[in-house]
Design a protein around this motif. Structure first.
Motif, PDB file in Angstrom:
ATOM      1  N   ASP A  89       0.833  -1.201   0.000  1.00 12.15           N
ATOM      2  CA  ASP A  89       0.000   0.000   0.000  1.00 12.15           C
ATOM      3  C   ASP A  89       0.874   1.260   0.000  1.00 12.15           C
ATOM      4  OD1 ASP A  89       0.992   0.110   2.559  1.00 12.15           O
ATOM      5  OD2 ASP A  89      -0.920  -0.225   3.555  1.00 12.15           O
ATOM      6  N   ALA A  90       0.244   2.406  -0.147  1.00 10.25           N
ATOM      7  CA  ALA A  90       0.954   3.684  -0.271  1.00 10.25           C
ATOM      8  C   ALA A  90       1.752   4.013   0.994  1.00 10.25           C
ATOM      9  CB  ALA A  90      -0.031   4.796  -0.593  1.00 10.25           C
ATOM     10  N   ASP A  91       1.215   3.665   2.171  1.00 11.38           N
ATOM     11  CA  ASP A  91       1.931   3.952   3.420  1.00 11.38           C
ATOM     12  C   ASP A  91       3.226   3.150   3.511  1.00 11.38           C
ATOM     13  OD1 ASP A  91      -0.003   5.732   4.232  1.00 11.38           O
ATOM     14  OD2 ASP A  91      -1.124   4.234   5.390  1.00 11.38           O
ATOM     15  N   THR A  92       3.176   1.906   3.067  1.00 11.43           N
ATOM     16  CA  THR A  92       4.374   1.061   3.073  1.00 11.43           C
ATOM     17  C   THR A  92       5.423   1.619   2.132  1.00 11.43           C
ATOM     18  OG1 THR A  92       3.015  -0.878   3.576  1.00 11.43           O
ATOM     19  CG2 THR A  92       5.224  -1.294   2.739  1.00 11.43           C
ATOM     20  N   VAL A  93       4.991   2.095   0.964  1.00 11.17           N
ATOM     21  CA  VAL A  93       5.915   2.693  -0.009  1.00 11.17           C
ATOM     22  C   VAL A  93       6.551   3.946   0.592  1.00 11.17           C
ATOM     23  CG1 VAL A  93       6.079   3.819  -2.263  1.00 11.17           C
ATOM     24  CG2 VAL A  93       4.747   1.732  -2.011  1.00 11.17           C
ATOM     25  N   GLU A  94       5.755   4.774   1.240  1.00  8.18           N
ATOM     26  CA  GLU A  94       6.289   5.993   1.872  1.00  8.18           C
ATOM     27  C   GLU A  94       7.300   5.649   2.960  1.00  8.18           C
ATOM     28  OE1 GLU A  94       6.130   9.311   1.289  1.00  8.18           O
ATOM     29  OE2 GLU A  94       5.191   8.662  -0.572  1.00  8.18           O
ATOM     30  N   ASP A  95       6.989   4.663   3.781  1.00  2.00           N
ATOM     31  CA  ASP A  95       7.922   4.241   4.831  1.00  2.00           C
ATOM     32  C   ASP A  95       9.228   3.715   4.232  1.00  2.00           C
ATOM     33  OD1 ASP A  95       6.065   4.931   6.742  1.00  2.00           O
ATOM     34  OD2 ASP A  95       5.378   2.861   7.090  1.00  2.00           O
TER      35      ASP A  95
END
Length: 135
Positions: free
Chosen positions: A76-82
């Motif tokens: 998901d997008a949060d994992t990519v940002e992290d």
């Protein structure tokens, strides 16, 4: 019946795993980093970068970013940002390591050149001329 003067007749046996046992869990990676050729990189910087984030951690972040950008997998997008944050932080820390090493090398070279200038002025002049001609 206890006979203290007979203590030498009572030997102590130490079987495997009987008594205090200490085990070093952390692997010794010295041989791994010593195997890095000078053309491939600086083994000291590689070891310090590995301490910042292991190769597996870095590869995991890269995988999450690529799969997230491609829209494949369960990223998901949060994992990519992290993952991007982890990569950026690691890159900044490694650049700081490189800069510290460069400054230390420059200081060491400066001391060596000053010593050479004082103790071996002819060789120093030859070296200075050679460096001027190259640069």
């Amino acid at each position: 019946m206890y006979l203290p003067w007979m203590v030498f007749w009572s030997p102590q046996y130490h079987f495997p795993w009987s008594g205090s046992v200490a085990q070093q869990i952390e692997p010794n990676l010295t041989a791994f980093f010593n195997g890095i050729s000078p053309q491939s990189g600086d083994k000291d910087i590689e070891r310090q970068a590995f301490d910042v984030a292991s190769y597996g951690k870095q590869l995991g972040w890269l995988t999450e970013v690529v799969l997230g950008q491609l829209g494949r997998g369960q990223v998901d997008a949060d994992t990519v940002e992290d993952a991007l944050k982890g990569l950026e932080d690691t890159q900044q820390q490694v650049e700081a390591l490189k800069l510290r090493k460069l400054k230390a090398d420059m200081d060491r070279i400066g001391v060596l050149l000053e010593t050479m200038k004082k103790d071996r002025p002819k060789e120093y002049a030859l070296l200075a001329r050679r460096l001027r001609d190259q640069g």
